[in-house]
Design an enzyme around this catalytic site. Sequence first.
Site, PDB file in Angstrom:
ATOM      1  N   GLU A 260       0.897  -1.161   0.030  1.00  0.00           N
ATOM      2  CA  GLU A 260      -0.070   0.062   0.010  1.00  0.00           C
ATOM      3  C   GLU A 260       0.845   1.184   0.175  1.00  0.00           C
ATOM      4  O   GLU A 260       1.520   1.437   0.951  1.00  0.00           O
ATOM      5  CB  GLU A 260      -1.011   0.079   1.375  1.00  0.00           C
ATOM      6  N   CYS A 299      -3.708   7.767   4.613  1.00  0.00           N
ATOM      7  CA  CYS A 299      -3.637   7.136   3.261  1.00  0.00           C
ATOM      8  C   CYS A 299      -4.981   7.295   2.484  1.00  0.00           C
ATOM      9  O   CYS A 299      -4.768   7.470   1.325  1.00  0.00           O
ATOM     10  CB  CYS A 299      -3.108   5.915   3.313  1.00  0.00           C
TER      11      CYS A 299
END
Length: 520
Positions: A260, A299
């Site tokens: 990620e 994020c």
Amino acid sequence: MNTSSPLLPNYLAGRWQTGSGPGALLRDPVLGTELVRVSNGGLDLIEGFAFARDQGGRALRAMTYAERAAMLAAAAKVLQSHRDAYYEIATANSGTTAKDSAVDIDGGLFTLGYYAKQGEALGDVRFMLDGPAARMAKDPTFQSQHIMVPTHGVALFINAFNFPSWGLWEKAAPALLSGVPVIIKPATATAWLTQRMVQDVIDAGVLPAGALSVVCGSSNGLMDALQPFDVLSFTGSAETAHVIRSHRAVAAQSVRVNIEADSLNSALLAPGTAADSDVFKLLVSEVVREMTVKAGQKCTAIRRIFVPAALYDAASQAISAKLAGVTVGNPRNASVRMGSLVSREQLDAVQAGLAQLRAEAEVLHDGASHTLVDADPAIAACVGPTLLGTRHPDAARVLHEVEVFGPVATLMPYASLDEALALIRRGQGSLVTSVYGDDPAFIADAAIELASSHGRVHAISPDVAALHSGHGNVMPMSLHGGPGRAGGGEELGGLRALNFYHRRSAIQASTAALKRLGAA
């Protein structure tokens, strides 16, 4: 360096071990005071990985899914009993308000509990069938059955600084439920909370020896200890992700890896929306929330906001007005709504990123206009929320390429829906995008168009205004991850998360033999 601050021990090879040397010092990002130190110097990583792989893995695989689910439930109870201590650590080490700490701490506990319930439903079995048996010939006596079995390795997690609790448990819960031991390497800046949670669970004795380990400090040597059946999950920068993908463990030994990385998440307001509509107000509220929760250090936070060209000025004024009322400073002050970034280093990174974006955008709301509450700007890593804007997003480059990991977003107008979709795709793959409208047909069509470049599409309409979980909140029943620059990984998504920790194999055998597997 003042070495009087306590050195946190690591848990590896079934025992607590203190690293050598002075270690890295963790500070309160608001007060600047010294907290604790972390170091893994001198640890035998090969021994630790082997212990987890052999003893931890063997013990976990001997249990059924239901038994491992009960183990997760027991761990959740342990963590819940220490919840107040975790909030204190989060305030001191991450500079978060109580509300923002809850996103991390309670979010982690919720996810752990969710997988405990999911695992209970899987029952007292040690492997999973993957689809029905398939005939290999006209005669059904010989068939093929795919099964899923836990990988005989360890799960190494190299995590980011923004979610020391949730980042641990959203990965560890499905791994442990799968029967795979976990070695967690938390980001150094906020490692204290992760280390403390692991310590509490270990001390409670609810997990088999070797099932859960924590290594704080440097990541040097961790990947060298990986073997072919291990798995690695990384959350962080695209630059580090490139290094990970090129490591021998991944390139030569085929260690399974989940990444990620960066993500320029977007918000899209439907064409034809009126400035006095509920839909417009929902967009404004969500943008402000996403910019300020955890000081924009998520994020999944909204970084680009796309509105019809006719609403550019109205959106600028509405968002700026709400941002102006956000109090920034010491989270210990009850009046403060947004705390600090995690460190002065992160503050420097945000300011440098802002300078890059401002070369292509105008400042609609200046974060520098916020006076800090109970915080010294010369010491605290606090920064006010900044809204940027450009009337010509098609001519921009940096705005579609650079993510500033803080309370920063850019407003962009569009002339047509096709243009908006094309501009969103210039993010080159993101974790999440949200669409705002009251027409189900628009929402469905936009979701389909955006799905290929986003791990999640979050649609907000007036009928779900009081129900939706939020653009940036990652729920365990939905997929977390994204294609392209977002890393190409997948986490969570209910029981889909278990796939990463299992190996699929086709068993070709007689129908009688397959019945012994519970198939055919």
